[in-house]
Design a protein around this motif. Structure first.
Motif, PDB file in Angstrom:
ATOM      1  N   ALA A  33      -1.730  -1.779   2.962  1.00 30.44           N
ATOM      2  CA  ALA A  33      -3.046  -1.886   2.331  1.00 30.44           C
ATOM      3  C   ALA A  33      -3.646  -3.249   2.659  1.00 30.44           C
ATOM      4  CB  ALA A  33      -2.920  -1.715   0.826  1.00 30.44           C
ATOM      5  N   TYR A  37      -6.499  -5.474  -1.838  1.00 29.50           N
ATOM      6  CA  TYR A  37      -6.652  -4.134  -2.410  1.00 29.50           C
ATOM      7  C   TYR A  37      -6.064  -4.109  -3.818  1.00 29.50           C
ATOM      8  CZ  TYR A  37      -5.765   0.769  -3.329  1.00 29.50           C
ATOM      9  OH  TYR A  37      -5.726   2.006  -3.918  1.00 29.50           O
ATOM     10  N   ASN A 117      -0.789  -4.197  -4.863  1.00 34.95           N
ATOM     11  CA  ASN A 117      -1.146  -3.491  -3.630  1.00 34.95           C
ATOM     12  C   ASN A 117      -0.644  -2.058  -3.541  1.00 34.95           C
ATOM     13  OD1 ASN A 117      -2.826  -4.828  -1.960  1.00 34.95           O
ATOM     14  ND2 ASN A 117      -1.255  -5.640  -0.610  1.00 34.95           N
ATOM     15  N   TYR A 119      -0.435   1.722  -3.685  1.00 32.76           N
ATOM     16  CA  TYR A 119      -1.456   2.760  -3.813  1.00 32.76           C
ATOM     17  C   TYR A 119      -0.871   4.160  -3.939  1.00 32.76           C
ATOM     18  CZ  TYR A 119      -0.589   3.089   1.210  1.00 32.76           C
ATOM     19  OH  TYR A 119       0.006   3.209   2.437  1.00 32.76           O
TER      20      TYR A 119
END
Length: 182
Positions: A33, A37, A117, A119
């Motif tokens: 990422a 992020y 970070n 996700y």
């Protein structure tokens, strides 16, 4: 429509036919990422392992989607989970409702709640998308002790929130952000 318009369209097709195809093999090879992020939430710890969350419930009040539930409790001398008078006894984030706006992060006075970070939070079971305090707490690093335990970085809450970085370096506790002893 002109005579050469179909040829222009085929020209785009032919120009891309011979280019190298970019394929991301996502489940097997994860794509990193962007550094800034904001993915899933994390409840941070002090360098000695005590939780930064003081159970103030400001993150729950700031959440426009009503995705956060916090129930605070009082620390005792026998069971201390945070350096303050209170700690977050029950903490839940419902990722079915969370819109990832970050207002909860802005509302947190102790910088306990941050977004990291990671996700990969999708799931096929709705119950697994309600993350509890155990799922959200930052892992214990080397030198940290599992709460409850007495305060190690000073005698007052002020020591933790003002002088903790210097005291942690002085006594050899790990940096909770980078995970290394400085």
């Amino acid at each position: 429509m002109g005579i050469f318009d179909p040829l222009k369209g085929f020209g785009v097709t032919f120009s891309t036919m011979f280019k190298k195809v970019v394929t991301e093999e996502y489940p097997e090879i994860g794509a990193p990422a962007a550094p800034r992020y904001h993915g899933r939430h994390q409840l941070n710890r002090h360098p000695d392992g005590l939780e930064k969350c003081v159970g103030c419930e400001l993150c729950a009040w700031a959440c426009p989607a009503d995705a956060i539930f916090v129930e605070g409790a009082d620390n005792t001398d026998e069971a201390r989970f945070s350096p303050g008078e209170r700690y977050g006894a029950d903490y839940q984030i419902n990722y079915l409702r969370c819109i990832g706006c970050g207002l909860c992060i802005e509302a947190c006075p102790t910088r306990s709640l941050t977004m990291i970070n990671d996700y990969e939070i999708a799931d096929d079971n709705r119950q697994d998308l309600i993350w509890t305090k155990e799922d959200l707490l930052a892992p214990l690093l080397k030198g940290m002790e599992q709460p409850p335990h007495p305060m190690r970085l000073g005698d007052t809450e002020q020591d933790y929130y003002v002088d903790a970085p210097q005291l942690a370096r002085k006594w050899g506790y790990p940096d909770p952000v980078k995970g290394e002893v400085k």
